[in-house]
Scaffold this motif. Structure first.
Motif, PDB file in Angstrom:
ATOM      1  N   TYR A 100       0.786  -1.230   0.000  1.00  0.00           N
ATOM      2  CA  TYR A 100       0.000   0.000   0.000  1.00  0.00           C
ATOM      3  C   TYR A 100       0.820   1.283   0.000  1.00  0.00           C
ATOM      4  O   TYR A 100       0.260   2.357   0.089  1.00  0.00           O
ATOM      5  N   GLY A 101       2.119   1.182  -0.027  1.00  0.00           N
ATOM      6  CA  GLY A 101       2.940   2.381  -0.055  1.00  0.00           C
ATOM      7  C   GLY A 101       3.553   2.682   1.302  1.00  0.00           C
ATOM      8  O   GLY A 101       3.237   2.069   2.319  1.00  0.00           O
ATOM      9  N   SER A 102       4.407   3.692   1.306  1.00  0.00           N
ATOM     10  CA  SER A 102       5.191   3.971   2.502  1.00  0.00           C
ATOM     11  C   SER A 102       4.384   4.585   3.635  1.00  0.00           C
ATOM     12  O   SER A 102       4.818   4.579   4.787  1.00  0.00           O
ATOM     13  N   THR A 103       3.224   5.140   3.350  1.00  0.00           N
ATOM     14  CA  THR A 103       2.442   5.778   4.417  1.00  0.00           C
ATOM     15  C   THR A 103       1.498   4.809   5.123  1.00  0.00           C
ATOM     16  O   THR A 103       0.814   5.202   6.063  1.00  0.00           O
ATOM     17  N   SER A 104       1.439   3.579   4.701  1.00  0.00           N
ATOM     18  CA  SER A 104       0.520   2.614   5.322  1.00  0.00           C
ATOM     19  C   SER A 104       1.083   2.117   6.646  1.00  0.00           C
ATOM     20  O   SER A 104       2.280   2.145   6.894  1.00  0.00           O
ATOM     21  N   THR A 105       0.182   1.661   7.514  1.00  0.00           N
ATOM     22  CA  THR A 105       0.573   1.126   8.817  1.00  0.00           C
ATOM     23  C   THR A 105      -0.154  -0.188   9.069  1.00  0.00           C
ATOM     24  O   THR A 105      -1.138  -0.514   8.409  1.00  0.00           O
ATOM     25  N   VAL A 106       0.330  -0.921  10.051  1.00  0.00           N
ATOM     26  CA  VAL A 106      -0.295  -2.183  10.439  1.00  0.00           C
ATOM     27  C   VAL A 106      -1.434  -1.870  11.399  1.00  0.00           C
ATOM     28  O   VAL A 106      -1.230  -1.270  12.439  1.00  0.00           O
ATOM     29  N   TYR A 107      -2.647  -2.247  11.026  1.00  0.00           N
ATOM     30  CA  TYR A 107      -3.798  -2.051  11.891  1.00  0.00           C
ATOM     31  C   TYR A 107      -3.920  -3.198  12.884  1.00  0.00           C
ATOM     32  O   TYR A 107      -4.162  -3.002  14.062  1.00  0.00           O
ATOM     33  N   LYS A 108      -3.735  -4.427  12.374  1.00  0.00           N
ATOM     34  CA  LYS A 108      -3.883  -5.596  13.228  1.00  0.00           C
ATOM     35  C   LYS A 108      -3.032  -6.730  12.686  1.00  0.00           C
ATOM     36  O   LYS A 108      -2.961  -6.944  11.481  1.00  0.00           O
ATOM     37  N   LEU A 109      -2.414  -7.458  13.580  1.00  0.00           N
ATOM     38  CA  LEU A 109      -1.673  -8.663  13.233  1.00  0.00           C
ATOM     39  C   LEU A 109      -2.363  -9.819  13.940  1.00  0.00           C
ATOM     40  O   LEU A 109      -2.313  -9.927  15.161  1.00  0.00           O
ATOM     41  N   ASP A 110      -3.052 -10.659  13.177  1.00  0.00           N
ATOM     42  CA  ASP A 110      -3.816 -11.772  13.737  1.00  0.00           C
ATOM     43  C   ASP A 110      -2.923 -13.012  13.766  1.00  0.00           C
ATOM     44  O   ASP A 110      -2.603 -13.581  12.728  1.00  0.00           O
ATOM     45  N   TYR A 111      -2.507 -13.399  14.946  1.00  0.00           N
ATOM     46  CA  TYR A 111      -1.616 -14.549  15.099  1.00  0.00           C
ATOM     47  C   TYR A 111      -2.345 -15.865  14.845  1.00  0.00           C
ATOM     48  O   TYR A 111      -1.743 -16.833  14.412  1.00  0.00           O
ATOM     49  N   TYR A 112      -3.621 -15.906  15.115  1.00  0.00           N
ATOM     50  CA  TYR A 112      -4.392 -17.136  14.973  1.00  0.00           C
ATOM     51  C   TYR A 112      -4.586 -17.507  13.507  1.00  0.00           C
ATOM     52  O   TYR A 112      -4.438 -18.657  13.120  1.00  0.00           O
ATOM     53  N   LYS A 113      -4.908 -16.516  12.677  1.00  0.00           N
ATOM     54  CA  LYS A 113      -5.170 -16.777  11.259  1.00  0.00           C
ATOM     55  C   LYS A 113      -3.992 -16.449  10.353  1.00  0.00           C
ATOM     56  O   LYS A 113      -4.070 -16.630   9.153  1.00  0.00           O
ATOM     57  N   TRP A 114      -2.901 -15.939  10.906  1.00  0.00           N
ATOM     58  CA  TRP A 114      -1.742 -15.491  10.141  1.00  0.00           C
ATOM     59  C   TRP A 114      -2.173 -14.470   9.100  1.00  0.00           C
ATOM     60  O   TRP A 114      -1.920 -14.616   7.917  1.00  0.00           O
ATOM     61  N   MET A 115      -2.838 -13.411   9.564  1.00  0.00           N
ATOM     62  CA  MET A 115      -3.344 -12.386   8.673  1.00  0.00           C
ATOM     63  C   MET A 115      -2.902 -11.011   9.172  1.00  0.00           C
ATOM     64  O   MET A 115      -2.860 -10.752  10.367  1.00  0.00           O
ATOM     65  N   VAL A 116      -2.531 -10.162   8.205  1.00  0.00           N
ATOM     66  CA  VAL A 116      -2.135  -8.803   8.518  1.00  0.00           C
ATOM     67  C   VAL A 116      -3.175  -7.869   7.913  1.00  0.00           C
ATOM     68  O   VAL A 116      -3.526  -7.990   6.737  1.00  0.00           O
ATOM     69  N   ILE A 117      -3.681  -6.932   8.727  1.00  0.00           N
ATOM     70  CA  ILE A 117      -4.632  -5.947   8.244  1.00  0.00           C
ATOM     71  C   ILE A 117      -3.933  -4.601   8.266  1.00  0.00           C
ATOM     72  O   ILE A 117      -3.431  -4.157   9.301  1.00  0.00           O
ATOM     73  N   CYS A 118      -3.873  -3.958   7.107  1.00  0.00           N
ATOM     74  CA  CYS A 118      -3.163  -2.698   6.946  1.00  0.00           C
ATOM     75  C   CYS A 118      -4.156  -1.552   6.787  1.00  0.00           C
ATOM     76  O   CYS A 118      -5.279  -1.741   6.355  1.00  0.00           O
ATOM     77  N   THR A 119      -3.684  -0.339   7.141  1.00  0.00           N
ATOM     78  CA  THR A 119      -4.454   0.871   6.883  1.00  0.00           C
ATOM     79  C   THR A 119      -3.652   1.768   5.961  1.00  0.00           C
ATOM     80  O   THR A 119      -2.429   1.836   6.059  1.00  0.00           O
ATOM     81  N   GLU A 120      -4.346   2.421   5.056  1.00  0.00           N
ATOM     82  CA  GLU A 120      -3.700   3.365   4.161  1.00  0.00           C
ATOM     83  C   GLU A 120      -3.919   4.773   4.684  1.00  0.00           C
ATOM     84  O   GLU A 120      -5.006   5.138   5.051  1.00  0.00           O
ATOM     85  N   ASN A 121      -2.869   5.549   4.737  1.00  0.00           N
ATOM     86  CA  ASN A 121      -2.995   6.934   5.199  1.00  0.00           C
ATOM     87  C   ASN A 121      -2.967   7.880   4.013  1.00  0.00           C
ATOM     88  O   ASN A 121      -2.449   7.699   3.020  1.00  0.00           O
TER      89      ASN A 121
END
Length: 79
Positions: free
Chosen positions: A58-79
Motif C-alpha cells: 500500500y505504499g510507505s504511508t501505510s501502517t499495520v492495523y492488526k496482526l492476527d496470530y491465529y489466522k496469520w493475517m495482517v490488516i493494513c491501513t492506508e494513510n
C-alpha cells in the motif's frame, strides 16, 4: 475383460501401498497460534515483517492495523 482387470488393479493398488492407512483428517489440520506462543523478540520480528508487507502493498504511508496470530493475517491501513 481386460478393462475390468485394469479397473480392479487401479482400485487395489492404494490398498497394497499403504495409502489406505493415511489419515486425511490429520493432513487437513491447520496450525493455529496465539500471541502468548511467541516471545517479545519474535513478536517484534513478526511486526516488522508485517510493516514491510504493508509498505510493499500500500505504499510507505501505510501502517499495520492488526496482526492476527491465529489466522496469520495482517490488516493494513492506508494513510
Amino acid at each position: 475383460m481386460r478393462k475390468l482387470n485394469l479397473c480392479l488393479l487401479t482400485l487395489f493398488i492404494p490398498l497394497f501401498t499403504g495409502a489406505a492407512g493415511y489419515d486425511t483428517a490429520a493432513a487437513k489440520e491447520k496450525v493455529r497460534h496465539k500471541r502468548a506462543d511467541f516471545t517479545a523478540e519474535q513478536r517484534a520480528a513478526l511486526m516488522e515483517k508485517a510493516r514491510m508487507l504493508c509498505k510493499k502493498r500500500y505504499g510507505s504511508t501505510s501502517t499495520v492495523y492488526k496482526l492476527d496470530y491465529y489466522k496469520w493475517m495482517v490488516i493494513c491501513t492506508e494513510n
